[in-house]
Design a protein around this motif. Structure first.
Motif, PDB file in Angstrom:
ATOM      1  N   PRO A 163      37.439 -13.438  16.169  1.00 25.24           N
ATOM      2  CA  PRO A 163      36.976 -12.892  14.780  1.00 25.24           C
ATOM      3  C   PRO A 163      35.679 -13.523  14.280  1.00 25.24           C
ATOM      4  O   PRO A 163      35.054 -14.469  14.666  1.00 25.24           O
ATOM      5  N   SER A 164      35.013 -12.688  13.329  1.00 24.37           N
ATOM      6  CA  SER A 164      33.647 -13.123  12.720  1.00 24.37           C
ATOM      7  C   SER A 164      33.853 -14.604  11.983  1.00 24.37           C
ATOM      8  O   SER A 164      34.718 -14.994  11.374  1.00 24.37           O
ATOM      9  N   PRO A 165      32.764 -15.515  12.472  1.00 23.09           N
ATOM     10  CA  PRO A 165      32.786 -16.695  11.919  1.00 23.09           C
ATOM     11  C   PRO A 165      32.277 -16.663  10.222  1.00 23.09           C
ATOM     12  O   PRO A 165      32.155 -17.804   9.716  1.00 23.09           O
ATOM     13  N   HIS A 166      31.712 -15.573  10.075  1.00 22.66           N
ATOM     14  CA  HIS A 166      31.167 -15.363   8.564  1.00 22.66           C
ATOM     15  C   HIS A 166      32.291 -15.126   7.599  1.00 22.66           C
ATOM     16  O   HIS A 166      31.974 -14.853   6.505  1.00 22.66           O
ATOM     17  N   PHE A 192      34.363  -6.704  12.430  1.00 19.80           N
ATOM     18  CA  PHE A 192      34.997  -8.139  12.194  1.00 19.80           C
ATOM     19  C   PHE A 192      34.987  -9.016  13.265  1.00 19.80           C
ATOM     20  O   PHE A 192      35.513  -9.933  13.056  1.00 19.80           O
ATOM     21  N   GLY A 193      34.327  -8.596  14.324  1.00 21.13           N
ATOM     22  CA  GLY A 193      34.110  -9.337  15.544  1.00 21.13           C
ATOM     23  C   GLY A 193      32.778 -10.366  15.449  1.00 21.13           C
ATOM     24  O   GLY A 193      31.879 -10.348  14.597  1.00 21.13           O
ATOM     25  N   ALA A 194      33.161 -11.611  16.104  1.00 20.33           N
ATOM     26  CA  ALA A 194      32.106 -12.630  16.209  1.00 20.33           C
ATOM     27  C   ALA A 194      30.590 -11.982  16.830  1.00 20.33           C
ATOM     28  O   ALA A 194      29.491 -12.413  16.313  1.00 20.33           O
ATOM     29  N   ASP A 195      30.821 -10.901  17.587  1.00 17.42           N
ATOM     30  CA  ASP A 195      29.594 -10.210  18.040  1.00 17.42           C
ATOM     31  C   ASP A 195      28.771  -9.274  17.594  1.00 17.42           C
ATOM     32  O   ASP A 195      28.068  -8.400  17.965  1.00 17.42           O
ATOM     33  N   ALA A 196      29.625  -8.846  16.310  1.00 16.17           N
ATOM     34  CA  ALA A 196      28.902  -7.983  15.345  1.00 16.17           C
ATOM     35  C   ALA A 196      27.555  -7.860  15.282  1.00 16.17           C
ATOM     36  O   ALA A 196      27.012  -8.981  14.645  1.00 16.17           O
ATOM     37  N   ASP A 197      26.662  -6.859  15.480  1.00 15.85           N
ATOM     38  CA  ASP A 197      25.270  -6.782  15.152  1.00 15.85           C
ATOM     39  C   ASP A 197      24.795  -5.643  14.692  1.00 15.85           C
ATOM     40  O   ASP A 197      23.643  -5.169  14.786  1.00 15.85           O
ATOM     41  N   GLY A 198      25.520  -4.773  14.199  1.00 16.91           N
ATOM     42  CA  GLY A 198      25.305  -3.493  13.319  1.00 16.91           C
ATOM     43  C   GLY A 198      26.217  -2.684  13.906  1.00 16.91           C
ATOM     44  O   GLY A 198      27.410  -2.520  14.529  1.00 16.91           O
ATOM     45  N   MET A 199      25.940  -1.360  13.226  1.00 18.04           N
ATOM     46  CA  MET A 199      27.052  -0.216  13.386  1.00 18.04           C
ATOM     47  C   MET A 199      26.718   0.842  14.561  1.00 18.04           C
ATOM     48  O   MET A 199      25.442   0.691  15.015  1.00 18.04           O
ATOM     49  N   GLY A 200      27.266   1.360  15.104  1.00 18.87           N
ATOM     50  CA  GLY A 200      27.023   2.354  16.165  1.00 18.87           C
ATOM     51  C   GLY A 200      27.205   3.803  15.379  1.00 18.87           C
ATOM     52  O   GLY A 200      28.404   4.195  14.873  1.00 18.87           O
ATOM     53  N   ALA A 224      49.634   6.343  14.094  1.00 25.49           N
ATOM     54  CA  ALA A 224      50.112   5.072  14.282  1.00 25.49           C
ATOM     55  C   ALA A 224      51.626   5.280  13.634  1.00 25.49           C
ATOM     56  O   ALA A 224      52.398   4.685  14.377  1.00 25.49           O
ATOM     57  N   LEU A 225      51.354   5.823  12.378  1.00 24.60           N
ATOM     58  CA  LEU A 225      53.073   6.008  11.714  1.00 24.60           C
ATOM     59  C   LEU A 225      53.972   6.644  12.741  1.00 24.60           C
ATOM     60  O   LEU A 225      55.054   6.428  13.003  1.00 24.60           O
ATOM     61  N   ARG A 226      53.297   7.738  13.286  1.00 26.67           N
ATOM     62  CA  ARG A 226      54.418   8.681  14.212  1.00 26.67           C
ATOM     63  C   ARG A 226      54.824   8.117  15.317  1.00 26.67           C
ATOM     64  O   ARG A 226      55.745   8.391  15.906  1.00 26.67           O
ATOM     65  N   HIS A 227      53.815   7.285  15.998  1.00 22.87           N
ATOM     66  CA  HIS A 227      54.015   6.506  17.236  1.00 22.87           C
ATOM     67  C   HIS A 227      54.478   5.280  17.285  1.00 22.87           C
ATOM     68  O   HIS A 227      54.850   4.891  18.320  1.00 22.87           O
ATOM     69  N   GLY A 228      54.737   4.700  15.974  1.00 24.11           N
ATOM     70  CA  GLY A 228      55.162   3.244  15.526  1.00 24.11           C
ATOM     71  C   GLY A 228      54.363   2.278  16.481  1.00 24.11           C
ATOM     72  O   GLY A 228      55.108   1.170  16.818  1.00 24.11           O
ATOM     73  N   ARG A 229      53.292   2.338  16.723  1.00 20.22           N
ATOM     74  CA  ARG A 229      52.191   1.277  17.232  1.00 20.22           C
ATOM     75  C   ARG A 229      50.941   1.262  16.286  1.00 20.22           C
ATOM     76  O   ARG A 229      50.104   2.462  16.249  1.00 20.22           O
ATOM     77  N   LEU A 230      50.515   0.123  16.257  1.00 20.79           N
ATOM     78  CA  LEU A 230      49.016  -0.008  15.695  1.00 20.79           C
ATOM     79  C   LEU A 230      48.170  -0.365  16.993  1.00 20.79           C
ATOM     80  O   LEU A 230      48.173  -1.201  17.586  1.00 20.79           O
ATOM     81  N   PRO A 231      47.299   0.579  17.274  1.00 24.12           N
ATOM     82  CA  PRO A 231      46.057   0.448  18.277  1.00 24.12           C
ATOM     83  C   PRO A 231      45.433  -0.739  18.040  1.00 24.12           C
ATOM     84  O   PRO A 231      45.058  -1.478  16.976  1.00 24.12           O
ATOM     85  N   ARG A 232      44.875  -1.372  19.213  1.00 26.13           N
ATOM     86  CA  ARG A 232      43.996  -2.686  18.924  1.00 26.13           C
ATOM     87  C   ARG A 232      42.765  -1.950  18.676  1.00 26.13           C
ATOM     88  O   ARG A 232      42.005  -0.947  19.076  1.00 26.13           O
ATOM     89  N   SER A 233      41.690  -3.097  18.023  1.00 27.33           N
ATOM     90  CA  SER A 233      40.546  -2.665  17.726  1.00 27.33           C
ATOM     91  C   SER A 233      39.730  -3.204  18.877  1.00 27.33           C
ATOM     92  O   SER A 233      39.932  -4.516  19.437  1.00 27.33           O
ATOM     93  N   LEU A 234      38.732  -2.541  19.403  1.00 26.40           N
ATOM     94  CA  LEU A 234      37.713  -3.095  20.513  1.00 26.40           C
ATOM     95  C   LEU A 234      36.942  -4.189  19.760  1.00 26.40           C
ATOM     96  O   LEU A 234      36.446  -4.052  18.670  1.00 26.40           O
ATOM     97  N   HIS A 235      36.425  -5.208  20.641  1.00 23.17           N
ATOM     98  CA  HIS A 235      35.413  -6.310  20.324  1.00 23.17           C
ATOM     99  C   HIS A 235      35.848  -7.030  19.244  1.00 23.17           C
ATOM    100  O   HIS A 235      34.980  -7.391  18.514  1.00 23.17           O
ATOM    101  N   ALA A 236      37.048  -7.158  19.192  1.00 21.61           N
ATOM    102  CA  ALA A 236      37.767  -8.197  18.045  1.00 21.61           C
ATOM    103  C   ALA A 236      38.359  -9.339  18.587  1.00 21.61           C
ATOM    104  O   ALA A 236      39.191  -9.788  17.739  1.00 21.61           O
ATOM    105  N   GLN A 237      38.342  -9.585  19.828  1.00 27.60           N
ATOM    106  CA  GLN A 237      38.782 -10.910  20.634  1.00 27.60           C
ATOM    107  C   GLN A 237      38.597 -12.304  19.514  1.00 27.60           C
ATOM    108  O   GLN A 237      39.551 -13.007  19.478  1.00 27.60           O
TER     109      GLN A 237
END
Length: 643
Positions: A577-580, A425-433, A562-575
């Motif tokens: 958002p996709s302009p599409h 979902f990032g603007a730099d998305a260019d395919g899957m790893g 995340a439920l157990r630790h009470g925190r939603l980790p950040r997603s990388l490369h998502a600073q």
């Protein structure tokens, strides 16, 4: 029959009027048949065929058959005495003592047949075939046991009850219960309407050296990137594999991905598997064995205690191509592996191997819906638990790339990120790893988990599956289909979109798939949300890559943690958002930074999505455990030191 014996038998028959054709009143011979047979009477008697011969008009008058009838009558009397004496001795013992005595008897007789040094050398839980029994020695063991216990045992005895322990339990039932067990109807305990399914254990292997759920959380919470270079121990021709031109045949334009570099490590002796058979086994089978064992132990369940239980195994996966790897089929001594290659590489055996090794007798199903395989497996496991088809279930998925084939074919489609990283979902998305991994969950009905005292990590409130149908291309995703299946999952869980706090998306980082998925999420979970409570959106693929058949279960594990630790980790490369994507169409926010997710007096819930390249979609809704619990405790496994 030797000719001289045949001629002699024929002469004897013709010289004896009683053996010739019968004559009618007019002296004309009536129809008759003179038969000369070479019969192994000892073999017929040992196989239990004398009863049938005694009922056959043609045979019952033969002196040998009459002798067997007389002998079998005496034998039945002796067997009855032996059976009654043994049953009397067993009746005076508790059940555990009864099974122990009969197990010892089976071990002793088996040791005699195979000339083992002692009964103790016959492992009670090991299959008779692994101990060295073949068809002839199996019959001999059956005959000796029949005489020892006074029971008429079938020729298929060792196939029906393949270990000393299983056979001893069968003998106990026959001696003390008669055929009552066979007449007892199977008890089916279905779940109460709407009862959630509890997740009570987890096991995994993921890129970045992740071998436990704790290590997975450490990787996620620290925002680590697990992408690495290609493995160098799989025989891949790395020099020829890479080519910068995406159109170049037989190559890939990427040099990195998410790999389980320890996939070749395995302790076959721990599972009673020979080194030769282990070498012929797809590493996916090995990893499912390991993670299933560890998940059970983390749930506080001794794997050995499940032998003979109605525990199901639901595994998402498909062929890794291991059987075709040049080092295996072309290596010196490969002929010795051929007998193990079929079962060692059949996709059906991904689940069947776990059931066989642990002695589980519930459903064993391998599901291939590509990237949604593990969530479809989870969906079917939950249905089986709710219907009472099984009381406990292992569910998850696995992908290991034994060959670089997937990298090559996705390169032709320009579907891979050049740096091997999914920028969901990032603007730099260019395919899957491209990546690999394995995850297995232990599931049971919530009421059963509470009754057994198992720690509930989270619950599955609902799920659904559907198909894209005639979309814009066989492998193209379809937004309306995704919306429909999301609403079906919500209806199944009796929840509204506003009840969901976060979505662990499929989010592979492709320029086509991510916008379609985002629009479906905005149109469903993103609508009619309370003020100040946007839907948080992330993807574990940004950390470890697209683990294919294990992708869905990786997402479930992330949200449970995340439920157990009470925190939603950040997603990388998502600073950015996709302009599409039209992000204004709903209240959805990317997890560009970690967000606290504390217990707040209402059930916290997350959705997990997975969409297969074949068009099969399978969202799940995960909810925190019904009672507050401490952060996931570290439960070491006895296998942690071994693999």
């Amino acid at each position: 029959m030797e000719p001289r014996y045949a001629v002699r038998a024929l002469a004897d028959a013709l010289s004896n009027p009683g053996h010739g054709p019968e004559h009618g009143p007019d002296g004309v011979p009536t129809d008759g048949v003179l038969t000369v047979m070479d019969i192994d009477w000892d073999l017929i008697e040992s196989a239990g065929g004398e009863n049938e011969m005694q009922r056959a008009p043609f045979l019952r008058e033969l002196p040998e058959v009459q002798r067997m009838a007389s002998a079998s009558g005496a034998a039945r009397d002796g067997a009855r005495v032996a059976r009654d004496e043994l049953a009397g001795r067993l009746a005076a013992l508790p059940r555990a003592g009864q099974e122990q005595q009969l197990t010892g008897l089976v071990q002793a007789v088996a040791a005699e047949v195979l000339a083992y040094p002692s009964p103790e050398a016959v492992e009670a839980g090991r299959a008779f075939s692994d101990l060295g029994f073949d068809s002839l020695t199996a019959v001999e063991l059956r005959n000796r046991l029949s005489a020892a216990v006074g029971l008429r045992l079938p020729a298929s005895l060792l196939f029906d009850y393949p270990t000393s322990t299983a056979l001893a339990r069968h003998l106990r039932a026959e001696l003390l219960d008669g055929d009552r067990a066979a007449r007892t109807p199977v008890a089916v305990a279905a779940a109460a309407d709407g009862e959630p399914i509890a997740i009570v254990g987890m096991g995994c292997r993921f890129p970045g050296g992740v071998r436990t759920p704790e290590q997975l959380w450490e990787l996620l919470s620290s925002g680590a990137d697990a992408i690495s270079g290609f493995p160098d121990d799989r025989g891949w021709d790395l020099d020829r594999l890479y080519h910068a031109d995406p159109a170049h045949s037989g190559t890939t334009y990427v040099r990195a991905g998410g790999f389980v570099h320890e996939a070749g490590e395995f302790d076959p002796g721990f599972f009673g598997i020979s080194p030769r058979e282990a070498l012929a086994m797809d590493p996916q089978q090995r990893l499912l064995l390991e993670t299933s064992w560890e998940a059970l132990e983390r749930a506080g369940i001794r794997p050995a205690s499940l032998r003979g239980s109605q525990t199901g195994v639901f595994a998402g996966g498909y062929s890794s191509g291991y059987a075709a790897v040049g080092q295996q089929t072309g290596a010196e001594g490969a002929a010795g592996l051929e007998g193990h290659l079929m079962a060692g590489n059949a996709t059906s055996v991904l689940s069947g191997r776990v059931s066989y090794t642990l002695g589980l007798e519930g459903p064993a199903v391998t599901i291939d819906t590509a990237c949604s395989s593990s969530l479809v497996a989870l969906h079917l496991a939950a249905q089986a638990l709710r219907s009472g088809e099984c009381g406990l279930a292992l569910a998850g998925g696995v992908t290991i790339m034994a060959t670089p084939w997937d990298l090559v074919v996705f390169s032709r489609q320009r579907g891979l990120a050049a740096d091997g990283r999914s920028k969901a979902f990032g603007a730099d998305a260019d395919g899957m790893g491209m990546a690999e991994g394995v995850g297995m969950l232990v599931l049971e009905r919530l009421s059963d988990a509470e009754r057994h005292g198992h720690q509930v990590l989270a619950v599955i409130r609902g799920s659904a599956t559907n198909q894209d149908g005639a979309s814009n291309g066989l492998t193209a995703p379809n937004g309306p289909s995704q919306q429909r299946v999301i609403r079906a999952a919500l209806a199944n869980a009796r929840l509204s979109p506003a009840d969901i706090d976060a979505v662990e998306a499929h989010g592979t980082g492709t320029p086509l798939g991510d916008p379609i998925e985002a629009q479906a999420l905005l149109a469903t979970y993103g609508q009619e949300r309370p003020d100040g409570r946007p839907l948080w959106l992330g993807s574990v693929k940004s950390n470890i890559g697209h683990t294919q058949a294990a992708a869905g279960v990786a997402g479930v594990m992330k949200m449970v943690l995340a439920l157990r630790h009470g925190r939603l980790p950040r997603s990388l490369h998502a600073q950015t958002p996709s302009p599409h994507v039209d992000w204004s169409a709903g209240e959805v926010r990317l997890l560009s930074e970690a967000v606290d997710w504390p217990v707040n007096g209402r059930p916290r819930r997350a959705a997990v999505s997975a969409f297969g390249i074949s068009g099969t979609n399978a969202p799940h809704l995960i909810e925190e455990a019904p009672a507050p619990a401490a952060v996931l405790a570290t439960r070491g496994s006895s296998r942690d030191r071994r693999c």
